[in-house]
Scaffold this motif. Structure first.
Motif, mmCIF file in Angstrom:
data_model
loop_
_atom_site.group_PDB
_atom_site.id
_atom_site.type_symbol
_atom_site.label_atom_id
_atom_site.label_comp_id
_atom_site.label_asym_id
_atom_site.label_seq_id
_atom_site.Cartn_x
_atom_site.Cartn_y
_atom_site.Cartn_z
ATOM 1 N N PHE A 135 38.913 -9.601 -29.957
ATOM 2 C CA PHE A 135 39.207 -11.001 -30.766
ATOM 3 C C PHE A 135 38.966 -12.223 -29.937
ATOM 4 O O PHE A 135 39.281 -13.257 -29.845
ATOM 5 C CB PHE A 135 40.601 -11.181 -30.911
ATOM 6 N N ARG A 136 38.044 -11.949 -28.685
ATOM 7 C CA ARG A 136 37.615 -12.757 -27.844
ATOM 8 C C ARG A 136 36.156 -13.073 -27.843
ATOM 9 O O ARG A 136 35.301 -12.268 -27.661
ATOM 10 C CB ARG A 136 38.224 -12.435 -26.540
ATOM 11 N N VAL A 137 35.897 -14.383 -27.716
ATOM 12 C CA VAL A 137 34.349 -15.032 -27.710
ATOM 13 C C VAL A 137 34.119 -15.410 -26.156
ATOM 14 O O VAL A 137 34.983 -16.013 -25.674
ATOM 15 C CB VAL A 137 34.444 -16.024 -28.589
ATOM 16 N N ILE A 138 33.084 -14.840 -25.681
ATOM 17 C CA ILE A 138 32.713 -15.106 -24.471
ATOM 18 C C ILE A 138 31.295 -15.839 -24.556
ATOM 19 O O ILE A 138 30.333 -15.086 -24.816
ATOM 20 C CB ILE A 138 32.299 -13.919 -23.506
ATOM 21 N N ALA A 139 31.137 -16.989 -23.935
ATOM 22 C CA ALA A 139 30.124 -17.973 -23.863
ATOM 23 C C ALA A 139 29.603 -18.021 -22.656
ATOM 24 O O ALA A 139 30.266 -18.709 -21.792
ATOM 25 C CB ALA A 139 30.256 -19.252 -24.726
ATOM 26 N N ASP A 140 28.574 -17.412 -22.292
ATOM 27 C CA ASP A 140 28.079 -17.433 -20.921
ATOM 28 C C ASP A 140 26.738 -18.305 -20.940
ATOM 29 O O ASP A 140 25.856 -18.091 -21.530
ATOM 30 C CB ASP A 140 27.459 -15.855 -20.578
ATOM 31 N N VAL A 141 27.172 -19.410 -20.351
ATOM 32 C CA VAL A 141 25.971 -20.557 -20.013
ATOM 33 C C VAL A 141 25.570 -20.720 -18.730
ATOM 34 O O VAL A 141 26.384 -21.120 -17.879
ATOM 35 C CB VAL A 141 26.485 -21.666 -20.832
ATOM 36 N N GLU A 142 24.205 -20.544 -18.375
ATOM 37 C CA GLU A 142 23.686 -20.740 -17.247
ATOM 38 C C GLU A 142 22.939 -21.941 -17.219
ATOM 39 O O GLU A 142 22.035 -22.181 -18.187
ATOM 40 C CB GLU A 142 22.668 -19.450 -16.645
ATOM 41 N N THR A 143 23.027 -22.795 -16.108
ATOM 42 C CA THR A 143 22.436 -23.980 -16.112
ATOM 43 C C THR A 143 21.530 -24.088 -14.914
ATOM 44 O O THR A 143 21.494 -23.248 -13.793
ATOM 45 C CB THR A 143 23.494 -25.183 -15.686
ATOM 46 N N GLY A 144 20.469 -24.918 -14.737
ATOM 47 C CA GLY A 144 19.613 -25.061 -13.737
ATOM 48 C C GLY A 144 18.065 -25.062 -14.446
ATOM 49 O O GLY A 144 17.907 -25.059 -15.532
ATOM 50 N N GLY A 184 30.039 -19.190 -16.801
ATOM 51 C CA GLY A 184 28.721 -19.270 -16.172
ATOM 52 C C GLY A 184 28.539 -19.073 -14.770
ATOM 53 O O GLY A 184 29.704 -19.298 -14.102
ATOM 54 N N SER A 185 27.706 -18.483 -14.190
ATOM 55 C CA SER A 185 27.675 -18.110 -12.618
ATOM 56 C C SER A 185 27.453 -19.438 -11.825
ATOM 57 O O SER A 185 27.903 -19.783 -10.832
ATOM 58 C CB SER A 185 26.548 -17.258 -12.191
ATOM 59 N N SER A 186 26.765 -20.487 -12.682
ATOM 60 C CA SER A 186 26.831 -21.912 -12.198
ATOM 61 C C SER A 186 27.999 -22.812 -12.657
ATOM 62 O O SER A 186 28.394 -22.592 -13.640
ATOM 63 C CB SER A 186 25.437 -22.351 -12.541
ATOM 64 N N GLU A 187 28.503 -23.695 -11.903
ATOM 65 C CA GLU A 187 29.699 -24.382 -12.255
ATOM 66 C C GLU A 187 29.374 -25.402 -13.395
ATOM 67 O O GLU A 187 28.507 -26.180 -13.443
ATOM 68 C CB GLU A 187 30.250 -24.845 -11.208
ATOM 69 N N LEU A 188 29.995 -25.256 -14.492
ATOM 70 C CA LEU A 188 30.098 -26.192 -15.735
ATOM 71 C C LEU A 188 30.942 -27.380 -15.503
ATOM 72 O O LEU A 188 31.974 -27.161 -15.138
ATOM 73 C CB LEU A 188 30.232 -25.524 -16.936
ATOM 74 N N THR A 189 30.560 -28.509 -15.776
ATOM 75 C CA THR A 189 31.316 -29.834 -15.790
ATOM 76 C C THR A 189 32.582 -29.662 -17.069
ATOM 77 O O THR A 189 32.059 -28.837 -18.144
ATOM 78 C CB THR A 189 30.622 -30.935 -15.793
ATOM 79 N N ALA A 190 33.395 -30.315 -16.922
ATOM 80 C CA ALA A 190 34.452 -30.274 -18.022
ATOM 81 C C ALA A 190 33.703 -31.023 -19.498
ATOM 82 O O ALA A 190 34.092 -30.533 -20.258
ATOM 83 C CB ALA A 190 35.551 -31.311 -17.822
ATOM 84 N N SER A 191 32.709 -32.003 -19.132
ATOM 85 C CA SER A 191 31.952 -32.555 -20.300
ATOM 86 C C SER A 191 31.112 -31.409 -21.050
ATOM 87 O O SER A 191 31.084 -31.324 -22.035
ATOM 88 C CB SER A 191 31.338 -33.754 -19.966
ATOM 89 N N GLN A 192 30.359 -30.589 -20.068
ATOM 90 C CA GLN A 192 29.580 -29.491 -20.575
ATOM 91 C C GLN A 192 30.534 -28.359 -21.366
ATOM 92 O O GLN A 192 29.895 -27.933 -22.504
ATOM 93 C CB GLN A 192 28.615 -28.960 -19.458
ATOM 94 N N ARG A 193 31.561 -28.013 -20.703
ATOM 95 C CA ARG A 193 32.502 -27.258 -21.518
ATOM 96 C C ARG A 193 33.039 -27.746 -22.861
ATOM 97 O O ARG A 193 32.668 -26.975 -23.816
ATOM 98 C CB ARG A 193 33.578 -26.860 -20.651
#
Length: 392
Positions: A169-178, A114-123
């Motif tokens: 074989f790779r999963v990319i989860a792009d999560v933007e917060t805000g 994600g372009s915005s930083e995700l916390t360890a808990s969110q990940r």
């Protein structure tokens, strides 16, 4: 000549839809990829590329939001691939593994970005949701990602936008917060302009509608700035789509805290590496087990496989996991102030880039276990927000 690495050796027909196909094609041409019979339709693109360039084409498609599909494959390479029998023990074994991989595609690793930083808990929460939706290492790549996207949006309050895709074989989860900006109303919908927040009005440019507040005055959040209800000299009332730029000045207070002692996680621990053999959208793991290392940072690079100096359709993808290492940090008062300044600069770049910062008054408050800094920002920016007029 460059054509010796081209379509005579083999070709792959492709088609794609959605996203930005013209931008995808421009990037590929700039990178030297040979494109033939390139056609654009209503949000679609078709063409032909050499086998060795299809992987680069799929990466460019994913980057630009284009859903790519491989079509007919033809040429010398595929003829040899279908009919060659005596190609050596190594190539025979490789072909056998390749066929097995095609028949049994499995997820090898998951990358939450994600372009915005995700916390360890969110990940961790995102990873848990993916697992509950059947998206985890060892599971089939043929899975429904839309259900997982909906669950992440519903269960992660900070999520503003989610895109989950599977590349090989790779999963990319792009999560933007805000907090996403409110949707703009259609220009033919009557509306007023109200204040998005309490502020002092510095200046205004009214393009449509009647101004209801003057520069120098204060306005509360939701207060009327420009009315879309206009009355002419004859007393006739008409409804308009009000439009304006209203610059307001307001203050916000933020707090930052840095302890004298803390344990942090640094990504400089044990390094674990994995390698895959890549062909088009398929990957063959050259290792046993799963490519998964908990509490680690992942990075990868791909190198083409060449024979006698010529690039082949195959490449090697090297993935490297660097484990986090716990580190005890002891800071002096000066160290704490320096870290507070770094946090404040990072916060300003992330959240106040769209505002003019008039002033920032800082107050350092020493506490028993660290130093707290309070910063009162005086900001200027556009506070105009559209509000639909409902005509009964």
């Amino acid at each position: 000549m460059k054509k010796s690495n081209g379509l005579w050796f083999g070709q792959v027909e492709f088609s794609g839809y959605g996203g930005f196909p013209e931008k995808m094609a421009s990037e590929l041409i700039a990178a030297g990829v040979q494109l033939r019979r390139l056609k654009f339709g209503d949000g679609t693109v078709t063409g032909i590329v050499p086998p060795g360039d299809y992987w680069a084409t799929s990466i460019a498609a994913h980057k630009n939001g284009v859903r790519l599909r491989a079509g007919k494959r033809s040429g010398l390479y595929f003829t040899l691939l279908r009919y060659s029998r005596r190609v050596g023990i190594y190539l025979g074994a490789l072909a056998f593994v390749f066929i097995l991989a095609l028949n049994s595609s499995r997820i090898q690793d998951i990358d939450v970005t994600g372009s915005s930083e995700l916390t360890a808990s969110q990940r961790s929460q995102v990873t848990a949701i993916l697992s509950e939706c059947g998206i985890s290492p060892g599971k089939s790549t043929k899975t429904d990602t839309k259900a997982a996207e909906r669950r992440v949006m519903l269960e992660l309050p900070e999520a503003a936008w989610v895109d989950i895709s599977i590349v090989g074989f790779r999963v990319i989860a792009d999560v933007e917060t805000g907090t996403p900006k409110p949707e703009m109303l259609s220009s033919d919908v009557p509306c007023n302009i109200v204040a998005s927040r309490a502020a002092a009005i510095i200046s205004q440019t009214v393009r449509e509608g009647t101004s209801s507040a003057a520069p120098g005055s204060g306005i509360q959040q939701g207060g009327l700035l420009v009315s879309g209800i206009v009355t002419d000299g004859a007393g006739n009332v008409s409804y308009h789509h009000a439009s304006a730029e209203i610059i307001g000045e307001f203050t916000e207070t933020q707090e930052f805290f840095v302890p004298y002692r803390e344990t942090v996680q640094r990504a400089d621990g044990e390094v674990t590496e994995f390698t895959w053999l890549q062909f088009e959208d398929d990957s063959i793991p050259l290792f046993w087990g799963n490519a998964e290392v908990p509490d680690a940072v992942y990075e990868e690079q791909t190198e083409p496989i060449t024979v006698l100096g010529r690039k082949t359709p195959l490449s090697l993808r090297h993935g490297k996991f660097t484990s986090y290492r716990s580190l005890d940090i002891v800071r002096s008062a000066d160290d704490c102030i320096a870290e507070l300044e770094r946090q404040q600069q990072q916060f300003t770049e992330n959240f106040y880039s769209g505002y003019e910062i008039v002033s920032a008054e800082k107050t350092a408050l020493p506490e028993d276990d660290g130093i707290r800094m309070k910063i009162t920002y005086t900001l200027r920016g556009d506070i105009a927000q559209e509000q639909e007029i409902f005509i009964g």
